[in-house]
Design a protein around this motif. Structure first.
Motif, mmCIF file in Angstrom:
data_model
loop_
_atom_site.group_PDB
_atom_site.id
_atom_site.type_symbol
_atom_site.label_atom_id
_atom_site.label_comp_id
_atom_site.label_asym_id
_atom_site.label_seq_id
_atom_site.Cartn_x
_atom_site.Cartn_y
_atom_site.Cartn_z
ATOM 1 N N GLU A 118 0.852 -1.190 0.000
ATOM 2 C CA GLU A 118 0.000 0.000 0.000
ATOM 3 C C GLU A 118 0.885 1.235 0.000
ATOM 4 O OE1 GLU A 118 -3.106 2.274 2.920
ATOM 5 O OE2 GLU A 118 -2.954 0.107 3.058
ATOM 6 N N GLU A 119 0.558 2.164 -0.871
ATOM 7 C CA GLU A 119 1.327 3.392 -0.968
ATOM 8 C C GLU A 119 0.420 4.557 -0.579
ATOM 9 O OE1 GLU A 119 3.264 6.193 -4.386
ATOM 10 O OE2 GLU A 119 3.067 4.071 -4.773
ATOM 11 N N ARG A 120 0.916 5.405 0.281
ATOM 12 C CA ARG A 120 0.146 6.572 0.697
ATOM 13 C C ARG A 120 0.796 7.822 0.127
ATOM 14 N NH1 ARG A 120 -3.011 6.154 5.950
ATOM 15 N NH2 ARG A 120 -3.363 3.930 6.059
ATOM 16 N N VAL A 121 -0.023 8.661 -0.426
ATOM 17 C CA VAL A 121 0.454 9.926 -0.962
ATOM 18 C C VAL A 121 0.067 11.008 0.030
ATOM 19 C CG1 VAL A 121 0.275 11.554 -2.867
ATOM 20 C CG2 VAL A 121 0.161 9.093 -3.303
ATOM 21 N N VAL A 122 1.039 11.739 0.484
ATOM 22 C CA VAL A 122 0.787 12.819 1.435
ATOM 23 C C VAL A 122 0.765 14.125 0.658
ATOM 24 C CG1 VAL A 122 1.632 13.994 3.484
ATOM 25 C CG2 VAL A 122 1.956 11.527 3.246
ATOM 26 N N THR A 123 -0.353 14.828 0.765
ATOM 27 C CA THR A 123 -0.481 16.118 0.093
ATOM 28 C C THR A 123 -0.718 17.197 1.133
ATOM 29 O OG1 THR A 123 -2.853 15.821 -0.176
ATOM 30 C CG2 THR A 123 -1.455 15.105 -2.002
ATOM 31 N N LYS A 124 -0.361 18.401 0.771
ATOM 32 C CA LYS A 124 -0.615 19.523 1.667
ATOM 33 C C LYS A 124 -2.098 19.876 1.582
ATOM 34 C CE LYS A 124 2.143 22.689 0.266
ATOM 35 N NZ LYS A 124 3.087 23.772 0.024
ATOM 36 N N PRO A 125 -2.716 20.209 2.711
ATOM 37 C CA PRO A 125 -4.130 20.594 2.649
ATOM 38 C C PRO A 125 -4.287 21.925 1.912
ATOM 39 C CG PRO A 125 -3.254 20.918 4.863
ATOM 40 C CD PRO A 125 -2.185 20.243 4.060
ATOM 41 N N ALA A 126 -5.421 22.067 1.248
ATOM 42 C CA ALA A 126 -5.700 23.300 0.516
ATOM 43 C C ALA A 126 -5.929 24.437 1.499
ATOM 44 C CB ALA A 126 -6.920 23.113 -0.375
ATOM 45 N N ARG A 127 -5.509 25.626 1.106
ATOM 46 C CA ARG A 127 -5.698 26.807 1.935
ATOM 47 C C ARG A 127 -6.853 27.627 1.380
ATOM 48 N NH1 ARG A 127 -1.465 30.585 1.918
ATOM 49 N NH2 ARG A 127 -1.291 30.132 -0.294
ATOM 50 N N THR A 128 -7.619 28.210 2.287
ATOM 51 C CA THR A 128 -8.691 29.106 1.865
ATOM 52 C C THR A 128 -8.085 30.472 1.596
ATOM 53 O OG1 THR A 128 -10.295 27.926 3.206
ATOM 54 C CG2 THR A 128 -10.880 30.140 2.527
ATOM 55 N N SER A 129 -8.506 31.094 0.542
ATOM 56 C CA SER A 129 -8.002 32.403 0.163
ATOM 57 C C SER A 129 -8.309 33.419 1.255
ATOM 58 C CB SER A 129 -8.650 32.838 -1.149
ATOM 59 O OG SER A 129 -8.396 34.196 -1.413
ATOM 60 N N ALA A 130 -7.300 34.165 1.659
ATOM 61 C CA ALA A 130 -7.489 35.195 2.685
ATOM 62 C C ALA A 130 -8.420 36.290 2.176
ATOM 63 C CB ALA A 130 -6.141 35.784 3.100
ATOM 64 N N ALA A 131 -8.303 36.620 0.900
ATOM 65 C CA ALA A 131 -9.175 37.652 0.330
ATOM 66 C C ALA A 131 -10.635 37.214 0.386
ATOM 67 C CB ALA A 131 -8.760 37.944 -1.114
ATOM 68 N N ALA A 132 -10.892 35.929 0.149
ATOM 69 C CA ALA A 132 -12.269 35.429 0.209
ATOM 70 C C ALA A 132 -12.806 35.494 1.633
ATOM 71 C CB ALA A 132 -12.324 33.994 -0.312
ATOM 72 N N ALA A 133 -11.977 35.128 2.597
ATOM 73 C CA ALA A 133 -12.413 35.169 3.994
ATOM 74 C C ALA A 133 -12.690 36.602 4.436
ATOM 75 C CB ALA A 133 -11.354 34.531 4.886
ATOM 76 N N PHE A 134 -11.818 37.526 4.043
ATOM 77 C CA PHE A 134 -12.039 38.927 4.401
ATOM 78 C C PHE A 134 -13.245 39.497 3.668
ATOM 79 C CE2 PHE A 134 -7.560 39.016 5.923
ATOM 80 C CZ PHE A 134 -7.837 39.483 7.205
ATOM 81 N N ALA A 135 -13.497 39.044 2.448
ATOM 82 C CA ALA A 135 -14.677 39.502 1.710
ATOM 83 C C ALA A 135 -15.949 39.120 2.457
ATOM 84 C CB ALA A 135 -14.688 38.909 0.305
ATOM 85 N N LEU A 136 -15.979 37.904 2.983
ATOM 86 C CA LEU A 136 -17.146 37.477 3.756
ATOM 87 C C LEU A 136 -17.289 38.304 5.023
ATOM 88 C CD1 LEU A 136 -19.509 35.524 4.076
ATOM 89 C CD2 LEU A 136 -17.939 33.959 5.219
ATOM 90 N N ALA A 137 -16.186 38.544 5.713
ATOM 91 C CA ALA A 137 -16.236 39.338 6.945
ATOM 92 C C ALA A 137 -16.700 40.769 6.659
ATOM 93 C CB ALA A 137 -14.860 39.348 7.612
ATOM 94 N N PHE A 138 -16.155 41.368 5.610
ATOM 95 C CA PHE A 138 -16.571 42.728 5.257
ATOM 96 C C PHE A 138 -18.010 42.760 4.781
ATOM 97 C CE2 PHE A 138 -12.128 43.829 5.473
ATOM 98 C CZ PHE A 138 -12.136 45.188 5.770
ATOM 99 N N GLY A 139 -18.458 41.733 4.076
ATOM 100 C CA GLY A 139 -19.845 41.676 3.618
ATOM 101 C C GLY A 139 -20.826 41.603 4.773
ATOM 102 N N VAL A 140 -20.505 40.786 5.773
ATOM 103 C CA VAL A 140 -21.379 40.679 6.953
ATOM 104 C C VAL A 140 -21.383 41.999 7.711
ATOM 105 C CG1 VAL A 140 -21.634 39.549 9.194
ATOM 106 C CG2 VAL A 140 -21.162 38.183 7.165
#
Length: 149
Positions: free
Chosen positions: A29-51
């Motif tokens: 069995e071979e396991r591939v380790v990948t880095k987790p995806a990051r959420t865009s900071a601009a998208a997170a701030f857009a949501l915060a500013f929108g609220v």
């Protein structure tokens, strides 16, 4: 070299097959380790500013602040959508939510401003408002006694 290796092949070779105890080959069995995806900071701030913009617009006296926050949220939402296209970066849904809330805040703020301008430019409406204020002022008591402890 498309056939599986047995026994002495390299440990990190994906085609390596180890012999089992009963003589049948067993795949490793071979396991591939990948880095987790990051959420865009601009998208997170857009949501915060929108609220924040929507809350400020719904608190009528802070409507101009909500308009500015909505514009900033709109810009950040577009940047967040662009960033979400890149590999390893997520946040498309967050950016869309920020865009929607920011746009809604901008529309409500502009509608409120237009309504206020319309009312204040209408002399009859201003007269009715002044009459209502005078009626409420007449209903106030002249003297109020505050009980002492």
């Amino acid at each position: 070299m498309n056939r599986p290796l047995t026994g002495g092949g390299a440990e990190d070779d994906p085609h390596r097959v180890d012999p089992a105890v009963d003589g049948r080959p067993v795949a490793v069995e071979e396991r591939v380790v990948t880095k987790p995806a990051r959420t865009s900071a601009a998208a997170a701030f857009a949501l915060a500013f929108g609220v924040a913009a929507l809350v400020c617009v719904l608190i009528v006296i802070l409507s101009p602040v909500g308009l500015v926050l909505g514009i900033v949220g709109l810009i950040l939402g577009v940047l967040g959508l662009r960033a979400a296209r890149r590999v390893g970066i997520t946040g498309k849904g967050v950016a869309i939510a920020g865009l929607v809330l920011s746009a809604l805040a901008i529309v409500i703020s502009i509608a409120f401003a237009a309504g206020m301008v319309t009312v204040l430019n209408n002399d009859n409406a201003v007269d009715r408002i002044e009459q209502q204020i005078d009626k409420m002022r007449d209903k106030l008591p002249d003297h109020v006694e505050v009980p002492q402890p």
